[in-house]
Design a protein around this motif. Structure first.
Motif, short mmCIF file in Angstrom:
data_model
loop_
_atom_site.label_atom_id
_atom_site.label_comp_id
_atom_site.label_asym_id
_atom_site.label_seq_id
_atom_site.Cartn_x
_atom_site.Cartn_y
_atom_site.Cartn_z
N ASP A 107 0.83 -1.21 0.00
CA ASP A 107 0.00 0.00 0.00
C ASP A 107 0.87 1.26 0.00
O ASP A 107 0.52 2.26 -0.63
N GLU A 108 2.02 1.22 0.65
CA GLU A 108 2.93 2.36 0.62
C GLU A 108 3.48 2.58 -0.78
O GLU A 108 3.56 3.72 -1.26
N LEU A 109 3.84 1.50 -1.46
CA LEU A 109 4.32 1.60 -2.84
C LEU A 109 3.24 2.21 -3.73
O LEU A 109 3.53 3.08 -4.56
N CYS A 110 2.00 1.80 -3.55
CA CYS A 110 0.90 2.34 -4.36
C CYS A 110 0.71 3.83 -4.12
O CYS A 110 0.51 4.59 -5.07
N VAL A 111 0.76 4.26 -2.85
CA VAL A 111 0.64 5.69 -2.54
C VAL A 111 1.80 6.45 -3.17
O VAL A 111 1.61 7.50 -3.79
N TYR A 112 3.01 5.93 -3.03
CA TYR A 112 4.18 6.60 -3.59
C TYR A 112 4.07 6.73 -5.11
O TYR A 112 4.28 7.81 -5.67
N ASP A 113 3.75 5.63 -5.78
CA ASP A 113 3.66 5.67 -7.25
C ASP A 113 2.56 6.61 -7.71
O ASP A 113 2.76 7.40 -8.64
N PHE A 114 1.40 6.56 -7.07
CA PHE A 114 0.27 7.40 -7.46
C PHE A 114 0.63 8.87 -7.24
O PHE A 114 0.47 9.70 -8.14
N ALA A 115 1.11 9.20 -6.05
CA ALA A 115 1.42 10.60 -5.72
C ALA A 115 2.55 11.13 -6.60
O ALA A 115 2.46 12.25 -7.13
N ASN A 120 4.43 14.63 -10.81
CA ASN A 120 5.41 14.80 -11.88
C ASN A 120 4.82 14.84 -13.27
O ASN A 120 5.30 15.58 -14.13
N GLU A 121 3.79 14.03 -13.50
CA GLU A 121 3.22 13.92 -14.85
C GLU A 121 1.89 14.65 -15.00
O GLU A 121 1.39 14.80 -16.11
N ARG A 122 1.30 15.03 -13.87
CA ARG A 122 0.01 15.72 -13.83
C ARG A 122 -1.14 14.83 -14.34
O ARG A 122 -2.23 15.31 -14.64
#
Length: 172
Positions: A107-115, A120-122
């Protein structure tokens, strides 16, 4: 605080009576615009204390945002809170350094990737969205975007008004 208007004083008292219990710098700046201060502090109360995300994930999102904006005050305040909420100190340090952390929790990886992708990409790619939705649910994603937006506002306020970190720490 004697120079406050009655509207500012009412907002100030609401802040002190709420879960924060004190007037932190972004809120002090916002008091110059009572309408913004009232609305932002209510949104902030939800984003900090009322979302569907556990504190560990909320604090992760806050750190990612603070790091992205290089908001030293925000970082100095929230890094210890994030660690106390269960984030690994090594992960916190990697985020501070701008390094992609090695997460042990999905779940931490998912939050990091999403955020990170949103900042960065908007935009969010389909595969990042699907993984985050599977981990957090739709409500969790809406709350995550709210946290990112609110703490972006905080970070911009801190940077625009040159609010130093407590003790003048410069983590970035």
């Amino acid at each position: 605080m004697n120079a406050l208007t009655s509207e500012q004083r009412a907002i100030y008292e609401d802040i002190l009576a709420g879960p924060r219990g004190r007037l932190d710098p972004p809120l002090a700046v916002w008091l110059n615009s009572p309408g913004l201060a009232r609305t932002a502090q209510e949104l902030g109360g939800f984003c900090r204390y009322g979302t569907s995300l556990p504190p560990r994930l909320s604090e992760l999102a806050i750190l990612i945002t603070g790091s992205w904006w290089r908001a030293s005050f925000e970082w100095a305040v929230h890094a210890p809170i994030a660690i106390a909420a269960g984030l690994d100190e090594a992960v916190v340090e990697q985020i501070r350094k701008g390094i992609r952390p090695d997460f042990s929790a999905q779940d931490e990886l998912c939050v990091y990737d999403f955020a990170s992708e949103l900042l960065n990409e908007r935009r969010i790619s389909d595969h990042i969205y699907a993984a985050a939705e599977a981990a957090l649910g739709t409500t969790g994603l809406v709350d995550l975007v709210g946290i990112l937006g609110y703490y972006g506002l905080i970070s911009m306020t801190l940077n625009a008004f040159q609010i130093p970190a407590p003790g003048n720490a410069k983590p970035f």
